[in-house]
Scaffold this active site. Structure first.
Site, PDB file in Angstrom:
ATOM      1  N   GLY A  91       0.783  -1.229   0.000  1.00  0.00           N
ATOM      2  CA  GLY A  91       0.000   0.000   0.000  1.00  0.00           C
ATOM      3  C   GLY A  91       0.821   1.289   0.000  1.00  0.00           C
ATOM      4  N   TYR A 122      -2.041   2.602 -13.096  1.00  0.00           N
ATOM      5  CA  TYR A 122      -2.623   3.879 -12.669  1.00  0.00           C
ATOM      6  C   TYR A 122      -4.131   4.037 -12.841  1.00  0.00           C
ATOM      7  CZ  TYR A 122       2.175   5.296 -11.981  1.00  0.00           C
ATOM      8  OH  TYR A 122       3.456   5.372 -11.521  1.00  0.00           O
ATOM      9  N   PHE A 405       8.462  11.788 -19.532  1.00  0.00           N
ATOM     10  CA  PHE A 405       9.035  12.562 -18.419  1.00  0.00           C
ATOM     11  C   PHE A 405       8.986  11.766 -17.131  1.00  0.00           C
ATOM     12  CE2 PHE A 405       4.624  13.998 -19.242  1.00  0.00           C
ATOM     13  CZ  PHE A 405       4.002  13.665 -18.049  1.00  0.00           C
TER      14      PHE A 405
HETATM   15  C1  LIG Z   1       4.603   0.091  -9.308  1.00  0.00           C
HETATM   16  C2  LIG Z   1       4.987   0.198  -7.839  1.00  0.00           C
HETATM   17  C3  LIG Z   1       5.342   1.645  -7.534  1.00  0.00           C
HETATM   18  C4  LIG Z   1       3.806  -0.289  -6.981  1.00  0.00           C
HETATM   19  O1  LIG Z   1       4.041   0.013  -5.616  1.00  0.00           O
HETATM   20  P1  LIG Z   1       3.315  -0.795  -4.416  1.00  0.00           P
HETATM   21  O2  LIG Z   1       3.611  -0.048  -3.166  1.00  0.00           O
HETATM   22  O3  LIG Z   1       3.678  -2.219  -4.512  1.00  0.00           O
HETATM   23  O4  LIG Z   1       1.778  -0.609  -4.781  1.00  0.00           O
HETATM   24  P2  LIG Z   1       0.518  -0.822  -3.772  1.00  0.00           P
HETATM   25  O5  LIG Z   1       0.895  -1.824  -2.719  1.00  0.00           O
HETATM   26  O6  LIG Z   1       0.024   0.500  -3.298  1.00  0.00           O
HETATM   27  O7  LIG Z   1      -0.523  -1.455  -4.779  1.00  0.00           O
HETATM   28  C5  LIG Z   1      -1.799  -0.958  -5.032  1.00  0.00           C
HETATM   29  C6  LIG Z   1      -2.530  -1.914  -5.941  1.00  0.00           C
HETATM   30  O8  LIG Z   1      -1.946  -1.855  -7.257  1.00  0.00           O
HETATM   31  C7  LIG Z   1      -1.536  -3.151  -7.671  1.00  0.00           C
HETATM   32  N1  LIG Z   1      -0.264  -2.984  -8.382  1.00  0.00           N
HETATM   33  C8  LIG Z   1       0.719  -2.117  -8.037  1.00  0.00           C
HETATM   34  N2  LIG Z   1       1.737  -2.230  -8.905  1.00  0.00           N
HETATM   35  C9  LIG Z   1       1.376  -3.161  -9.813  1.00  0.00           C
HETATM   36  C10 LIG Z   1       2.043  -3.714 -10.938  1.00  0.00           C
HETATM   37  N3  LIG Z   1       3.285  -3.290 -11.314  1.00  0.00           N
HETATM   38  N4  LIG Z   1       1.387  -4.651 -11.638  1.00  0.00           N
HETATM   39  C11 LIG Z   1       0.162  -5.074 -11.270  1.00  0.00           C
HETATM   40  N5  LIG Z   1      -0.508  -4.590 -10.180  1.00  0.00           N
HETATM   41  C12 LIG Z   1       0.116  -3.643  -9.468  1.00  0.00           C
HETATM   42  C13 LIG Z   1      -1.359  -3.926  -6.389  1.00  0.00           C
HETATM   43  O9  LIG Z   1      -1.500  -5.299  -6.591  1.00  0.00           O
HETATM   44  C14 LIG Z   1      -2.471  -3.376  -5.527  1.00  0.00           C
HETATM   45  O10 LIG Z   1      -3.696  -3.980  -5.915  1.00  0.00           O
HETATM   46  P3  LIG Z   1      -4.845  -4.322  -4.845  1.00  0.00           P
HETATM   47  O11 LIG Z   1      -5.221  -2.990  -4.215  1.00  0.00           O
HETATM   48  O12 LIG Z   1      -5.928  -4.903  -5.687  1.00  0.00           O
HETATM   49  O13 LIG Z   1      -4.223  -5.251  -3.880  1.00  0.00           O
HETATM   50  C15 LIG Z   1       6.219  -0.690  -7.517  1.00  0.00           C
HETATM   51  O14 LIG Z   1       5.910  -1.993  -7.868  1.00  0.00           O
HETATM   52  C16 LIG Z   1       7.482  -0.292  -8.232  1.00  0.00           C
HETATM   53  O15 LIG Z   1       8.257   0.513  -7.717  1.00  0.00           O
HETATM   54  N6  LIG Z   1       7.682  -0.846  -9.459  1.00  0.00           N
HETATM   55  C17 LIG Z   1       8.889  -0.597 -10.236  1.00  0.00           C
HETATM   56  C18 LIG Z   1       8.997   0.828 -10.716  1.00  0.00           C
HETATM   57  C19 LIG Z   1       7.779   1.299 -11.487  1.00  0.00           C
HETATM   58  O16 LIG Z   1       7.266   0.621 -12.353  1.00  0.00           O
HETATM   59  N7  LIG Z   1       7.324   2.502 -11.152  1.00  0.00           N
HETATM   60  C20 LIG Z   1       6.238   3.181 -11.832  1.00  0.00           C
HETATM   61  C21 LIG Z   1       6.822   4.235 -12.706  1.00  0.00           C
HETATM   62  S1  LIG Z   1       5.620   4.973 -13.771  1.00  0.00           S
END
Ligand SMILES: CC(C)(COP(=O)(O)OP(=O)(O)OC[C@H]1O[C@@H](n2cnc3c(N)ncnc32)[C@H](O)[C@@H]1OP(=O)(O)O)[C@@H](O)C(=O)NCCC(=O)NCCS
Length: 405
Positions: A91, A122, A405
């Protein structure tokens, strides 16, 4: 668990917060890169998530002015979002998105926009896919254009230093007419667009700047790199166009003529192109572009009333949306657009939709009709989608954001 999320207060916290996404690129940033980045992203626009004293996540928002149909709107340009692998799926992102969207709203920016690393992330936070981006790989031999060269067109290669004084004005002229483009500050030009450290070249040559003049006046430019390669003595090299902007049809055509007709190289590649690129009509062999399409900019209406009132409308009439916004419930309700303004209303709805579908249609990249046909928008009143589309219709180009960006 309730995470402690707040804007960064000093460069050290900033560095830690940016470090969460950098982790997925192999590490960093060091002090020098953090300082440089802070010149385009103010410290207070970078949120950090803490576990005790340790930074475990970060999310930034550039203070952009984004072109939308008929206007320019303050916009949070969401960037460098990351959560360390030690804290994923607990979360942290959700907490950062909540704090960031509230901050964007408090700053009076009615919309937020981003490029998504993965399309699935998103939508749950209310972002809709608002523009598309095309990628091309044109083999040499099929680069001919339908029209002959303009006699006043001249191109020359200029230095990154000279580019600094000439390119921003061209960019701003194109930006004013193109939904999806954002303003670039002097620091942005210097530290991003015209920055070319060897470690960013990914095996290619230096960043070249091609300037196009029509009648002696700057009318377009392109950044490109050459990647050389050989097989059996023949060139397999390619040109990669990083960004090419022409102010008008002739400028665009003459700029691309030079980019495409570069001798000896086997392929001309370009990314992040608008999907209504004039080349599709200007080329003699448009099929040979091998255009592939993916999602571009994602847009979130942070303040639905202010956002809908900030863009222009093409037709007469009015429409009522029944909007659902689970993440920012203050947007939930019935909104009527009439005379260019959106206000809450008790009148019957024409269309029922989630806020992310408003994001998808906001820049004009998708129509309500398309979303009804996709089963994502419900037509409550017969003809509601057609009425909304008439209102949202613009004669301008499809939304285009030329830079991630
Ligand atoms: C994407 C990222 C920021 C998610 O952070 P997180 O703290 O794990 O996200 P949360 O725990 O708040 O997840 C919220 C919801 O989104 C879902 N979710 C988050 N990232 C996801 C992903 N990459 N793929 C699929 N589902 C995802 C979670 O399963 C969760 O779903 P739920 O509410 O149904 O259980 C993290 O995985 C990350 O740093 N990824 C690598 C970098 C990246 O891709 N950043 C985004 C740049 S645009």
């Amino acid at each position: 668990m309730a995470w402690d999320v707040r804007p960064t207060k000093d460069l050290n916290e900033f560095k830690g917060a940016v470090g969460a996404i950098s982790h997925y690129f192999g590490g960093g940033p060091d002090d020098e890169r953090a300082e440089r980045f802070a010149k385009v992203l103010p410290l207070e626009r970078m949120h950090a998530a803490f576990d005790g004293d340790a930074v475990v996540g970060g999310a930034g928002a550039f203070p952009f002015q984004l072109t939308v149909p008929g206007g320019i709107v303050p916009c949070g340009g969401v960037t460098v979002v990351g959560v360390l692998p030690t804290h994923r799926r607990r979360g942290v992102l959700t907490a950062m998105m909540r704090a960031q969207l509230q901050d964007i709203r408090d700053r009076g920016e009615p919309i937020a926009a981003l490029w998504a690393s993965e399309e699935v992330i998103y939508g749950r936070f209310g972002y809709g896919m608002a523009s598309l981006a095309g990628e091309i790989a044109l083999p040499s031999g099929y680069t001919g254009l339908r029209q002959p060269p303009d006699e006043t067109a001249r191109t020359r290669l200029i230095s990154l230093d000279e580019a600094k004084t000439i390119l921003p004005a061209i960019y701003d002229r194109v930006r004013a007419k193109t939904p999806g483009m954002f303003n670039r500050t002097e620091a942005w030009w210097e530290l991003r667009s015209l920055f070319d450290p060897p470690e960013r070249r990914q095996g290619g040559g230096e960043k070249n700047v091609l300037l196009l003049e029509l009648d002696g006046e700057p009318a377009g430019y392109a950044f490109y790199r050459v990647f050389s390669g050989f097989e059996y003595g023949a060139s397999t090299g390619r040109v990669e166009v990083i960004e090419a902007l022409g102010d008008g049809a002739v400028a665009t055509r003459e700029l691309w003529r030079v980019l495409l007709e570069m001798d000896w190289l086997a392929t001309q590649k370009a990314f992040l192109l608008p999907i209504d690129h004039p080349l599709l009509q200007q080329l003699r062999y448009p099929r040979r572009l091998q255009m592939r399409i993916g999602d571009g900019l994602w847009v979130r209406l942070v303040d639905v009333g202010a956002a809908l009132s900030a863009r222009a409308y093409g037709g007469e009439g009015s429409v009522v949306f029944e909007v659902e916004d689970a993440f920012l419930p203050e947007n939930t309700g019935r909104w009527k657009i009439a005379d260019g303004t959106a206000e809450k209303t008790d009148e019957a709805a024409d269309l029922a939709l989630d806020v992310r579908e408003l994001g998808a249609t906001y820049l004009g990249g998708f129509t309500f009709g398309e979303l009804v046909r996709a089963g994502l928008v419900r037509e409550v009143t017969e003809g509601g989608a057609a009425r909304a589309d008439t209102l949202f219709l613009t004669s301008g180009p499809k939304p285009w954001c030329p830079e991630i960006f």
